[in-house]
Design an enzyme around this catalytic site. Sequence first.
Site, short mmCIF file in Angstrom:
data_model
loop_
_atom_site.label_atom_id
_atom_site.label_comp_id
_atom_site.label_asym_id
_atom_site.label_seq_id
_atom_site.Cartn_x
_atom_site.Cartn_y
_atom_site.Cartn_z
N TYR A 127 0.66 -1.21 -0.02
CA TYR A 127 -0.23 0.05 0.04
C TYR A 127 0.77 1.27 0.02
CZ TYR A 127 -4.32 -2.33 0.61
OH TYR A 127 -5.42 -3.19 0.24
N LYS A 174 3.93 -14.52 4.96
CA LYS A 174 4.18 -15.31 3.99
C LYS A 174 5.95 -15.28 3.96
CE LYS A 174 3.52 -17.93 0.38
NZ LYS A 174 2.43 -19.29 0.62
N ASP A 207 -1.48 -18.39 3.88
CA ASP A 207 -2.35 -18.96 2.75
C ASP A 207 -3.02 -20.04 3.51
OD1 ASP A 207 0.10 -20.28 2.86
OD2 ASP A 207 0.44 -20.75 0.94
N ASP A 231 -6.28 -6.81 4.42
CA ASP A 231 -7.46 -6.13 3.76
C ASP A 231 -8.39 -7.43 3.11
OD1 ASP A 231 -9.20 -4.49 2.23
OD2 ASP A 231 -7.86 -4.16 0.43
#
Length: 487
Positions: A127, A174, A207, A231
């Site tokens: 972002y 991740k 994930d 988000d």
Amino acid sequence: MTKEVVPIARGDGIGPEIMDASLHVLLEGGAAIEPQFIEIGEKVYRAGYTAGITDETWEIIRNHRAFYKAPITTPQGSGYKSLNVTIRKTLSLYANVRPAISYDPVIPSKHPGMDVVVIRENEEDLYAGIEHQQTPEVIQCLKLISRPGCERIVRYAFEYARAYGRKKITCMTKDNIMKLTDGLFHRVFDEIASEYPDIESEHWIVDIGIAKLADTPGNFDVVVIPNLYGDIVSDMTAQIAGSVGFAPGANIGDNHAMFEAIHGSAPRYAGQNLANPSGVLLSGIMMLIHIGQIEAAERIHNAWLKTLEDRVWTYDLVRKAKAASITSYTEVGTREFAEAVISRLGQKPEQLKAADYSKASFSFQKPKLTNVRHTEMRLDGVDVFINEGRLSGDELGRKLEQLAGPEFRLIMITNRGQRVYPGGFSETFCTDHWRCRFQVPEGANLPTPANTRDLLARLEQNQLEWIKLENLYLVDGKRGYSLGQGQ
Ligand code: NAD
């Protein structure tokens, strides 16, 4: 109690009607607030302000600690910037708090008992919005993660858990792939978790973590997560809990906070007295808690729960009820829903868990940050990015070996992160974007900025177009850059 002035944006689309309804409930419920209405969003964009806000409005928001906002419409087109992102980042509202609660057995839910709060980092990550086209084929977007950014959000999450009597925090990253950026978020989480032994902590790779959260949300309590994953995951949790029309959000910083529903301005439903005001109302309740008006927050929250329980529902909930073959309910519009809540002020729900904020302490300390500015950063080499559409990896490699000079050795070339020189495979697809890593030969001195400038000059003299330079640093003696895939 003296009234607190709160800037209020009525927003676009369904915004004005759900904000008016919510404000009516808050004021009738005893909120000691003095609305100061401000205009942001569509009209302001159309008047030529590409950020959707004027300087005068900024001043009003900056002068108050809480800002209450209905959704706005961002006009289509590349010239307009998202006002939400601008406000969050300008005012350093680093914590985005999004509770997702199911209201079974009253409102049908796939996940009875779900009660998860997603605390999303709100300022960093992809972002940052820093994107560049670097070659005819390749565009990059920078993912920026900072230590202060991680410390602020993670500490906020633990303080939030303590204040609200929550028992467990799950971090999702991740870091098996992004070992440095997501790795920092995870590391800071582990460091800070050790200061809160009363709260259970765990980490999931994002994930499988999101998959588990979607499947068995009852196993989760508070989730702290970097911006982009947050988000995605917070919309998912809002949806599976019941309805996006329900979901509130708070954007919290050290000096300012903004409260808004997570849904948008739903223009299709505008002006029809149909929309559910609950997301905006619950955001207003979060605001009252933030500014210390606990009693009013609890009274209004309980009246809202009782309204749901009495099956007084707006169209979105009626639709869900019909799908679950529920037939007894009263369908109401936005205004009537607000009146129904007001008529239940002072009542508590009987089936649903009543709101109880009496024991919570909401005085969050400004997070203390580790000062890492004295960390030793020693130049260890350079990654030179080259735009080259004619040569293969091998041809480029052989050319660069010759141009490395005495100060540097070509270590490898990667294409989209995969090593293609030396020892590349013919199967690997290559674009016109090459990352060429130069480091010092064995036993030589570490490179200087002047060595780098000379190297770039040699590339230019040989018609190789370098498009970007990244310094490789040893950070307190440890490698501060990732290895190439296959290096
Ligand atoms: P949206 O959230 O506005 O609407 C999607 C659908 O969700 C609606 O069609 C409706 O079926 C349902 N819905 C949303 N809120 C509801 C409510 N309160 N009651 C009942 N049903 C409700 O998403 P969108 O259509 O993708 O976006 C519309 C506009 O909103 C866009 O201009 C977008 O940029 C903007 N937006 C603003 C914000 C914000 O200001 N915080 C957030 C998201 C989107």
